[in-house]
Design a protein around this motif. Structure first.
Motif, PDB file in Angstrom:
ATOM      1  N   PRO A 156     -15.118 -46.513  17.087  1.00 51.43           N
ATOM      2  CA  PRO A 156     -16.547 -46.242  17.330  1.00 51.43           C
ATOM      3  C   PRO A 156     -16.764 -45.311  18.519  1.00 51.43           C
ATOM      4  CG  PRO A 156     -15.952 -48.419  18.163  1.00 51.43           C
ATOM      5  CD  PRO A 156     -14.741 -47.897  17.449  1.00 51.43           C
ATOM      6  N   ILE A 157     -17.645 -44.336  18.335  1.00 50.58           N
ATOM      7  CA  ILE A 157     -18.096 -43.456  19.413  1.00 50.58           C
ATOM      8  C   ILE A 157     -19.607 -43.312  19.302  1.00 50.58           C
ATOM      9  CG2 ILE A 157     -15.903 -42.177  19.378  1.00 50.58           C
ATOM     10  CD1 ILE A 157     -17.498 -39.811  18.166  1.00 50.58           C
ATOM     11  N   LEU A 158     -20.235 -42.851  20.356  1.00 44.09           N
ATOM     12  CA  LEU A 158     -21.680 -42.671  20.348  1.00 44.09           C
ATOM     13  C   LEU A 158     -22.080 -41.547  19.400  1.00 44.09           C
ATOM     14  CD1 LEU A 158     -22.566 -42.887  24.163  1.00 44.09           C
ATOM     15  CD2 LEU A 158     -22.460 -44.740  22.478  1.00 44.09           C
ATOM     16  N   SER A 159     -23.319 -41.577  18.957  1.00 44.65           N
ATOM     17  CA  SER A 159     -23.860 -40.492  18.148  1.00 44.65           C
ATOM     18  C   SER A 159     -23.904 -39.213  18.973  1.00 44.65           C
ATOM     19  CB  SER A 159     -25.272 -40.842  17.671  1.00 44.65           C
ATOM     20  OG  SER A 159     -26.175 -40.864  18.775  1.00 44.65           O
ATOM     21  N   ASP A 160     -24.081 -38.061  18.304  1.00 40.51           N
ATOM     22  CA  ASP A 160     -24.149 -36.777  19.021  1.00 40.51           C
ATOM     23  C   ASP A 160     -25.242 -36.785  20.078  1.00 40.51           C
ATOM     24  OD1 ASP A 160     -22.096 -35.872  17.462  1.00 40.51           O
ATOM     25  OD2 ASP A 160     -23.338 -34.598  16.175  1.00 40.51           O
ATOM     26  N   CYS A 161     -26.406 -37.272  19.713  1.00 46.83           N
ATOM     27  CA  CYS A 161     -27.525 -37.305  20.657  1.00 46.83           C
ATOM     28  C   CYS A 161     -27.208 -38.200  21.854  1.00 46.83           C
ATOM     29  CB  CYS A 161     -28.789 -37.796  19.948  1.00 46.83           C
ATOM     30  SG  CYS A 161     -30.243 -37.901  21.024  1.00 46.83           S
ATOM     31  N   ASP A 162     -26.638 -39.370  21.597  1.00 51.05           N
ATOM     32  CA  ASP A 162     -26.331 -40.295  22.685  1.00 51.05           C
ATOM     33  C   ASP A 162     -25.207 -39.778  23.563  1.00 51.05           C
ATOM     34  OD1 ASP A 162     -28.286 -42.196  22.131  1.00 51.05           O
ATOM     35  OD2 ASP A 162     -27.044 -43.198  20.639  1.00 51.05           O
ATOM     36  N   ARG A 163     -24.250 -39.052  22.982  1.00 53.78           N
ATOM     37  CA  ARG A 163     -23.194 -38.462  23.808  1.00 53.78           C
ATOM     38  C   ARG A 163     -23.768 -37.394  24.737  1.00 53.78           C
ATOM     39  NH1 ARG A 163     -19.004 -35.674  21.205  1.00 53.78           N
ATOM     40  NH2 ARG A 163     -20.280 -35.464  19.329  1.00 53.78           N
ATOM     41  N   PHE A 164     -24.707 -36.603  24.218  1.00 48.45           N
ATOM     42  CA  PHE A 164     -25.333 -35.584  25.053  1.00 48.45           C
ATOM     43  C   PHE A 164     -26.157 -36.220  26.168  1.00 48.45           C
ATOM     44  CE2 PHE A 164     -29.051 -32.971  26.068  1.00 48.45           C
ATOM     45  CZ  PHE A 164     -28.407 -31.878  26.626  1.00 48.45           C
ATOM     46  N   ILE A 165     -26.950 -37.216  25.830  1.00 54.09           N
ATOM     47  CA  ILE A 165     -27.771 -37.880  26.845  1.00 54.09           C
ATOM     48  C   ILE A 165     -26.888 -38.570  27.875  1.00 54.09           C
ATOM     49  CG2 ILE A 165     -29.422 -39.754  27.216  1.00 54.09           C
ATOM     50  CD1 ILE A 165     -30.736 -38.968  24.576  1.00 54.09           C
ATOM     51  N   ALA A 166     -25.755 -39.111  27.425  1.00 51.58           N
ATOM     52  CA  ALA A 166     -24.820 -39.735  28.362  1.00 51.58           C
ATOM     53  C   ALA A 166     -24.270 -38.710  29.352  1.00 51.58           C
ATOM     54  CB  ALA A 166     -23.674 -40.399  27.595  1.00 51.58           C
ATOM     55  N   LEU A 167     -24.014 -37.482  28.882  1.00 42.00           N
ATOM     56  CA  LEU A 167     -23.577 -36.424  29.795  1.00 42.00           C
ATOM     57  C   LEU A 167     -24.650 -36.132  30.844  1.00 42.00           C
ATOM     58  CD1 LEU A 167     -21.904 -33.782  27.432  1.00 42.00           C
ATOM     59  CD2 LEU A 167     -20.764 -35.144  29.182  1.00 42.00           C
ATOM     60  N   ALA A 168     -25.905 -36.039  30.395  1.00 38.12           N
ATOM     61  CA  ALA A 168     -27.005 -35.776  31.324  1.00 38.12           C
ATOM     62  C   ALA A 168     -27.177 -36.926  32.312  1.00 38.12           C
ATOM     63  CB  ALA A 168     -28.302 -35.546  30.547  1.00 38.12           C
ATOM     64  N   ASP A 169     -27.142 -38.156  31.809  1.00 37.47           N
ATOM     65  CA  ASP A 169     -27.270 -39.334  32.675  1.00 37.47           C
ATOM     66  C   ASP A 169     -26.158 -39.361  33.722  1.00 37.47           C
ATOM     67  OD1 ASP A 169     -29.560 -40.367  31.533  1.00 37.47           O
ATOM     68  OD2 ASP A 169     -28.486 -41.643  30.113  1.00 37.47           O
ATOM     69  N   HIS A 170     -24.942 -39.097  33.276  1.00 39.49           N
ATOM     70  CA  HIS A 170     -23.787 -39.135  34.176  1.00 39.49           C
ATOM     71  C   HIS A 170     -23.906 -38.074  35.262  1.00 39.49           C
ATOM     72  CE1 HIS A 170     -19.497 -38.133  35.231  1.00 39.49           C
ATOM     73  NE2 HIS A 170     -19.485 -39.432  35.392  1.00 39.49           N
ATOM     74  N   LEU A 171     -24.312 -36.881  34.885  1.00 39.79           N
ATOM     75  CA  LEU A 171     -24.463 -35.798  35.857  1.00 39.79           C
ATOM     76  C   LEU A 171     -25.580 -36.105  36.844  1.00 39.79           C
ATOM     77  CD1 LEU A 171     -23.703 -33.068  36.918  1.00 39.79           C
ATOM     78  CD2 LEU A 171     -24.961 -32.002  35.030  1.00 39.79           C
ATOM     79  N   PHE A 172     -26.703 -36.601  36.346  1.00 39.88           N
ATOM     80  CA  PHE A 172     -27.824 -36.934  37.218  1.00 39.88           C
ATOM     81  C   PHE A 172     -27.453 -38.062  38.173  1.00 39.88           C
ATOM     82  CE2 PHE A 172     -32.361 -38.758  37.510  1.00 39.88           C
ATOM     83  CZ  PHE A 172     -32.655 -37.973  38.611  1.00 39.88           C
ATOM     84  N   LYS A 173     -26.706 -39.047  37.669  1.00 40.50           N
ATOM     85  CA  LYS A 173     -26.282 -40.167  38.516  1.00 40.50           C
ATOM     86  C   LYS A 173     -25.455 -39.663  39.699  1.00 40.50           C
ATOM     87  CE  LYS A 173     -22.660 -42.593  37.681  1.00 40.50           C
ATOM     88  NZ  LYS A 173     -21.632 -43.490  37.092  1.00 40.50           N
ATOM     89  N   HIS A 174     -24.564 -38.708  39.444  1.00 44.00           N
ATOM     90  CA  HIS A 174     -23.720 -38.213  40.526  1.00 44.00           C
ATOM     91  C   HIS A 174     -24.476 -37.271  41.460  1.00 44.00           C
ATOM     92  CE1 HIS A 174     -19.780 -39.967  39.751  1.00 44.00           C
ATOM     93  NE2 HIS A 174     -20.124 -39.952  38.472  1.00 44.00           N
ATOM     94  N   LEU A 175     -25.457 -36.549  40.951  1.00 43.50           N
ATOM     95  CA  LEU A 175     -26.296 -35.743  41.838  1.00 43.50           C
ATOM     96  C   LEU A 175     -27.097 -36.635  42.780  1.00 43.50           C
ATOM     97  CD1 LEU A 175     -27.542 -33.013  39.339  1.00 43.50           C
ATOM     98  CD2 LEU A 175     -26.176 -32.595  41.393  1.00 43.50           C
ATOM     99  N   LYS A 176     -27.332 -37.868  42.370  1.00 48.02           N
ATOM    100  CA  LYS A 176     -28.000 -38.837  43.229  1.00 48.02           C
ATOM    101  C   LYS A 176     -27.004 -39.581  44.104  1.00 48.02           C
ATOM    102  CE  LYS A 176     -30.128 -40.935  39.833  1.00 48.02           C
ATOM    103  NZ  LYS A 176     -30.982 -41.932  39.148  1.00 48.02           N
ATOM    104  N   GLY A 177     -25.772 -39.131  44.135  1.00 47.14           N
ATOM    105  CA  GLY A 177     -24.733 -39.727  44.956  1.00 47.14           C
ATOM    106  C   GLY A 177     -24.008 -38.670  45.763  1.00 47.14           C
ATOM    107  N   GLU A 178     -22.909 -39.054  46.376  1.00 50.55           N
ATOM    108  CA  GLU A 178     -22.224 -38.194  47.340  1.00 50.55           C
ATOM    109  C   GLU A 178     -21.521 -37.003  46.701  1.00 50.55           C
ATOM    110  OE1 GLU A 178     -19.563 -40.879  49.185  1.00 50.55           O
ATOM    111  OE2 GLU A 178     -21.124 -41.987  50.282  1.00 50.55           O
ATOM    112  N   TRP A 179     -20.914 -37.182  45.527  1.00 53.37           N
ATOM    113  CA  TRP A 179     -20.007 -36.163  45.002  1.00 53.37           C
ATOM    114  C   TRP A 179     -20.342 -35.822  43.556  1.00 53.37           C
ATOM    115  CZ3 TRP A 179     -17.012 -32.423  46.325  1.00 53.37           C
ATOM    116  CH2 TRP A 179     -16.059 -31.910  45.452  1.00 53.37           C
ATOM    117  N   THR A 180     -20.399 -34.535  43.261  1.00 51.69           N
ATOM    118  CA  THR A 180     -20.644 -34.059  41.899  1.00 51.69           C
ATOM    119  C   THR A 180     -19.574 -33.030  41.551  1.00 51.69           C
ATOM    120  OG1 THR A 180     -23.038 -34.360  42.128  1.00 51.69           O
ATOM    121  CG2 THR A 180     -22.266 -32.941  40.334  1.00 51.69           C
ATOM    122  N   ARG A 181     -18.800 -33.297  40.506  1.00 51.37           N
ATOM    123  CA  ARG A 181     -17.784 -32.349  40.061  1.00 51.37           C
ATOM    124  C   ARG A 181     -18.419 -31.181  39.322  1.00 51.37           C
ATOM    125  NH1 ARG A 181     -12.681 -35.342  37.163  1.00 51.37           N
ATOM    126  NH2 ARG A 181     -11.840 -36.405  39.001  1.00 51.37           N
TER     127      ARG A 181
END
Length: 434
Positions: A215-240
């Motif tokens: 099982p993997i997330l749907s295309d839409c959920d994988r994209f939103i997960a990328l956005a969520d993950h990036l935003f979470k790190h921008l709200k923290g100390e380090w962003t790759r």
């Protein structure tokens, strides 16, 4: 660190212009590259850079020892990827055998949208989304595989197994003796955005690896997960920087997937948190890399960004991405502005100086020898000093910058309501690319 070199590295991932990139990179000598190794590794771009140089045919633009280092890193990472994939399959087989309700997250599931081949990406752990009612069973399953719970938050548990010592920088790309797994579970209470995320397991699809359909997330959920993950790190100390590049790659690979962007627009319309995360991720992506053709859904989220968030991205977005590891405390200014604007899910950070010790980085093992345990104590102490220096340096920088930031926010609120519009590219430019 040579910031001009870091900018030249980022530029290679933009337009297809081998001669320009060859000229830009050729200006930097071996010493400049040596001083930028740490950022290149920490940013996650080292392996992507080698692949980009090969695609453009400009390997000769960088010093021979640097090219050799990148090639050795790539070879080591191939071995590490194979090692990690074996563990990925072992855990999936066990989760399937015990009947867990789960889905694979990040990593291997992002091929080929975010990156073409798994060996091109530095991956340090495995991530899974598990139904909250199955968390206890999941933990028992991991414990049978030798994992120990080493940390947890409201919606995540971290497990580690094997050697408790962290790899040195020179061994970053080699197979790890320590294995790491993060188990994520959705919060079913609260906002509509959280309720939407709770349905991700119900929307999950299947992808085949070896003899299993997993099982993997749907295309839409994988994209939103990328956005969520990036935003979470921008709200923290380090962003790759590599997380931003992968987000851009996902958009570019799916630029003609109109059904996907229609679904993304619908989900963002139903959740302020999702809309904000996508808008922030897209805007910082435009600052660093190229989105070939902007989907209307993404341009809309940028237009919907609160002016203070847009101002923070304009002022600090690049500073955060080009920062030396382990990052900065500029994210506290973003929290401050979001909290005062009453943005959903935001709260003001209280202090740039923590009042507790850092989380443990080694795993206790009662069966380890005295010498091994002493080594772990020393490693914990070195990490404590490393974090202490970071907090003192960046805490002071934050306090100096906070006064300038607050004046900028005050000016913005007094100015024209359109003051926060996109400054990197005008909306006219964005709309012409839709």
């Amino acid at each position: 660190m040579n910031y001009q070199l870091a900018e030249a590295v980022i530029a290679t991932f933009r337009q297809e212009d081998p001669s320009t990139h060859h000229e830009a990179l050729s200006k930097f000598n071996y010493r400049a590259w040596q001083g930028t190794y740490r950022w290149l590794d920490a940013s996650g771009l080292a392996l992507y850079l080698l692949n980009r140089l090969e695609v453009l045919g400009i390997q000769a633009a960088i010093p021979g020892p640097v090219l050799l280092r990148l090639q050795e890193n790539a070879e080591d990472n191939q071995a590490n990827t194979m090692h990690l994939f074996q563990e990925f399959m072992v855990i999936n087989r066990e989760f399937t055998r015990v009947g867990l309700c789960y889905a694979n997250l990040k990593g291997f599931t992002l091929v080929p949208d975010a990156f073409r081949e798994v060996g091109q990406r530095l991956q340090l752990d495995l991530d899974f989304l598990v139904d909250r009612s199955h968390i206890f069973q999941c933990q028992r399953t991991l414990e049978r595989q030798g994992y120990l719970l080493t940390g947890e938050g409201p919606n995540v548990k971290e497990f580690k197994a094997g050697n408790g010592r962290l790899p040195s920088l020179k061994d970053l790309y080699k197979p790890k003796l320590q294995r790491c797994v993060e188990i994520h579970f959705d919060d079913v209470n609260g906002s509509a955005g959280r309720a939407f995320r709770h349905d991700r397991l119900a929307r999950a699809g299947l992808r085949r690896w070896e003899d299993l359909e997993l099982p993997i997330l749907s295309d839409c959920d994988r994209f939103i997960a990328l956005a969520d993950h990036l935003f979470k790190h921008l709200k923290g100390e380090w962003t790759r920087a590599s997380w931003i590049l992968e987000y851009v790659n996902f958009v570019n690979v799916n630029e003609e997937n109109y059904a996907l962007w229609a679904e993304v627009r619908r989900c963002a319309s139903e959740s302020e948190e999702t809309k904000l995360a996508i808008g922030v991720a897209t805007r910082v992506s435009l600052q660093m890399f190229d989105i070939r053709r902007m989907p209307d859904a993404l341009a809309w989220t940028i237009r919907e960004l609160p002016p203070t968030v847009s101002l923070w991205l304009d002022r600090y977005g690049k500073k955060v991405v080009f920062a030396r590891f382990p990052g900065t405390k500029l994210y506290l200014l973003l929290h401050w502005a979001m909290a005062r604007d009453g943005i959903v899910g935001s709260r003001e950070a209280k202090s740039p100086f923590p009042l507790h010790r850092p989380a443990r980085i080694t795993v206790k093992n009662p069966s380890s020898s005295l010498l091994v345990n002493l080594g772990k104590v020393l490693e914990e102490f070195r990490f404590f000093l490393f974090r202490l220096y970071f907090h003192l340096e960046q805490g002071c920088y934050y306090m100096l910058e906070a006064a300038h930031w607050k004046r900028s926010v005050a000016f913005l609120r007094k100015a024209d309501p359109h003051q926060g519009e996109l400054q990197i590219r005008s909306l006219d430019t964005l709309e012409s690319k839709e």
